[in-house]
Design a protein around this motif. Structure first.
Motif, PDB file in Angstrom:
ATOM      1  N   LYS A 152       0.993  -1.154  -0.006  1.00  0.00           N
ATOM      2  CA  LYS A 152      -0.065  -0.095  -0.013  1.00  0.00           C
ATOM      3  C   LYS A 152       0.835   1.275  -0.010  1.00  0.00           C
ATOM      4  CE  LYS A 152      -2.192   0.969   3.706  1.00  0.00           C
ATOM      5  NZ  LYS A 152      -3.411   0.957   4.849  1.00  0.00           N
ATOM      6  N   ARG A 158     -13.742  -6.910 -12.543  1.00  0.00           N
ATOM      7  CA  ARG A 158     -13.466  -7.394 -11.142  1.00  0.00           C
ATOM      8  C   ARG A 158     -12.765  -6.191 -10.299  1.00  0.00           C
ATOM      9  NH1 ARG A 158      -7.748  -9.146 -10.136  1.00  0.00           N
ATOM     10  NH2 ARG A 158      -6.219  -8.252 -11.859  1.00  0.00           N
ATOM     11  N   GLY A 159     -12.874  -6.069  -8.958  1.00  0.00           N
ATOM     12  CA  GLY A 159     -12.325  -5.143  -8.290  1.00  0.00           C
ATOM     13  C   GLY A 159     -13.404  -4.129  -8.043  1.00  0.00           C
ATOM     14  N   LYS A 190      -6.929  -5.095  -7.470  1.00  0.00           N
ATOM     15  CA  LYS A 190      -8.388  -5.293  -8.064  1.00  0.00           C
ATOM     16  C   LYS A 190      -9.041  -4.016  -7.889  1.00  0.00           C
ATOM     17  CE  LYS A 190      -8.370 -10.140  -6.430  1.00  0.00           C
ATOM     18  NZ  LYS A 190      -8.696 -11.294  -5.670  1.00  0.00           N
ATOM     19  N   CYS A 245      -6.681  -1.744  -1.052  1.00  0.00           N
ATOM     20  CA  CYS A 245      -5.706  -2.737  -0.244  1.00  0.00           C
ATOM     21  C   CYS A 245      -6.034  -3.193   0.883  1.00  0.00           C
ATOM     22  CB  CYS A 245      -4.477  -1.931  -0.216  1.00  0.00           C
ATOM     23  SG  CYS A 245      -3.642  -1.455  -1.933  1.00  0.00           S
ATOM     24  N   GLU A 246      -6.749  -2.659   1.854  1.00  0.00           N
ATOM     25  CA  GLU A 246      -7.063  -3.097   2.987  1.00  0.00           C
ATOM     26  C   GLU A 246      -8.228  -4.037   2.989  1.00  0.00           C
ATOM     27  OE1 GLU A 246      -7.816  -1.458   7.573  1.00  0.00           O
ATOM     28  OE2 GLU A 246      -6.713  -0.253   5.993  1.00  0.00           O
ATOM     29  N   GLU A 247      -8.028  -5.300   3.527  1.00  0.00           N
ATOM     30  CA  GLU A 247      -9.341  -6.146   3.469  1.00  0.00           C
ATOM     31  C   GLU A 247     -10.124  -5.919   4.429  1.00  0.00           C
ATOM     32  OE1 GLU A 247     -10.094 -10.984   3.778  1.00  0.00           O
ATOM     33  OE2 GLU A 247      -7.945 -10.333   3.758  1.00  0.00           O
ATOM     34  N   GLY A 248     -11.424  -5.723   3.982  1.00  0.00           N
ATOM     35  CA  GLY A 248     -12.399  -5.320   4.995  1.00  0.00           C
ATOM     36  C   GLY A 248     -12.970  -4.049   4.929  1.00  0.00           C
ATOM     37  N   GLU A 301     -16.035  -2.711   3.070  1.00  0.00           N
ATOM     38  CA  GLU A 301     -17.277  -3.104   3.885  1.00  0.00           C
ATOM     39  C   GLU A 301     -17.656  -1.958   5.054  1.00  0.00           C
ATOM     40  OE1 GLU A 301     -14.972  -5.379   2.878  1.00  0.00           O
ATOM     41  OE2 GLU A 301     -16.300  -6.396   1.582  1.00  0.00           O
TER      42      GLU A 301
END
Length: 397
Positions: free
Chosen positions: A2, A74-75, A121, A377-380, A383
């Motif tokens: 990142k 995608r992404g 993504k 880049c940061e998962e979640g 959300e």
């Protein structure tokens, strides 16, 4: 990864700073009014095509465009918004030339990040949105489903202050036409019905209403037609009104009160009254808290100070970006340029075209692009952005 991508973003934007300044200057020197931004539209679309974007010109409006980069399969889809219309008489006194520059700059930075890492993504969408100053181009584009595919949207706006979470008010605009009857003003005034009297009475009624309005509400008007000659009783008078509130639901209440003022003026003078909605309603801005916190963190890393939040209550305006923020997680921060005057003044026009405004504009472009990279880049994190959006959705009008 990142932090490396953020470095690539900043280096890419710095490497393009002369071309980005040229974008700003080209638009600033050729101010065009709402829906007439033909030079700016052509200049921006040609530039983006040259940079490798797939551009759909005149989509869905004559002076709007959609430019894409990425395979779109995608992404996360990141929407970056540009404005480029000017004001009558004062040119780019709202700095839309810098808004376009910041948007294009952010797009170039994100494109460089995507080129450096083919596994990233994300997909990039640049929206060219005309007629923010009159006509609410984004609202018309929303009706055509233009922003549906974006996951997040962002733009930034120059101002005399650095305000990440500005108060952008809901606004409705109406034309009010009073209809009376002509007569000779000296020989037989009793035969006339004075439409100008109705307009004046309406103005005074609203002035009295202001005593009982919420202090956060705003009503402004101009009389655009009050008759032809003083020796003819005016049979027609026309007013243009803007009504603004901090909360969308308050606009419905204020609108009803204001209409009663106009109807009362018509009844007291014997006139008929007609209400014509001038353009689509702009909603108040729903700033996504997760996204703006990221933006501020990234801007601070570039040395941007945030010391003007006390001006948030004073610097209030409206924008059709509010409607985008009602349907997608969005930010619309103000970035500070050096100006002795606020927006919509000749002094701000000069500031928007100055060399001094380049650094804050590029910093805002970098901050937006780095914010998008955080979310990608940061998962979640997406959300969390979406949950914040759902929790803060404004009430529909």
């Amino acid at each position: 990864m990142k932090e490396q991508l953020k470095q690539i973003i900043c280096e890419a934007i710095d490497s393009k700073k002369d071309e980005l300044n040229n974008i700003s200057q080209e638009i600033w020197k050729n101010p065009e009014l709402s829906f007439e931004e033909f030079k700016a539209h052509n200049f921006l679309t040609e530039f983006l095509e040259k940079e490798g974007f797939s551009v759909s010109r005149k989509t869905p409006l004559e002076t709007s465009f959609i430019a894409k980069y990425g395979d779109c399969t995608r992404g996360i889809k990141v929407g970056v918004i540009c404005e480029y219309d000017a004001l009558p008489g004062v040119g780019h006194a709202c700095g839309h030339n810098l808004i376009a520059e910041a948007g294009i700059g952010a797009a170039l930075g994100l494109k460089a990040a995507m080129d450096s890492n083919k596994d990233l993504k994300m997909n990039l969408i640049v929206y060219g949105t005309p007629a923010e100053e009159g006509g609410n181009g984004k609202c018309l584009m929303i009706e055509k489903g233009v922003f549906d595919e974006a996951d997040i949207c962002m733009m930034s706006h120059p101002a005399p202050y650095e305000i990440p979470n500005p108060l952008w008010l809901a606004i409705d605009s109406y034309r009010v036409i009073f209809k009376g009857k002509t007569a000779h003003a000296a020989a037989a005034p009793w035969e006339g019905i004075n439409a100008l009297d109705a307009a004046v009475a309406c103005y005074n009624n609203v002035s009295m209403l202001r005593q009982q309005m919420k202090p956060t509400n705003r009503i402004q008007c101009t009389i655009v037609d009050g008759g032809e000659r003083p020796n003819i009783i005016p049979e027609r008078a026309e007013m243009v009104w803007d009504l603004r509130t901090q909360k969308d639901e308050d606009l419905t209440i204020l609108l009803k009160q204001w209409m009663e003022c106009a109807k009362g003026a018509a009844k007291s003078t014997g006139c008929e009254v007609e209400f014509i909605k001038d353009c689509l309603t702009c909603l108040s801005l729903n700033t996504n808290q997760v996204m703006i916190d990221l933006y501020m963190e990234n801007a601070k890393s570039l040395g941007v100070p945030f010391e003007d939040d006390h001006m948030r209550e004073l610097l209030q305006a409206s924008t059709d970006m509010g409607n985008v923020s009602a349907m997608k997680p969005s930010i619309h921060p103000c970035f500070k340029i050096k100006s002795e005057e606020t927006n919509h003044n000749h002094g701000f026009t000069k500031a928007a075209g100055s060399e001094e405004s380049q650094l804050p504009t590029l910093n805002s472009a970098k901050s937006m692009a780095m914010t998008a990279i955080d979310i990608v880049c940061e998962e979640g994190l997406l959300e969390k952005v979406q949950k914040s959006f759902e929790d803060s959705k404004p009430s529909a009008l």
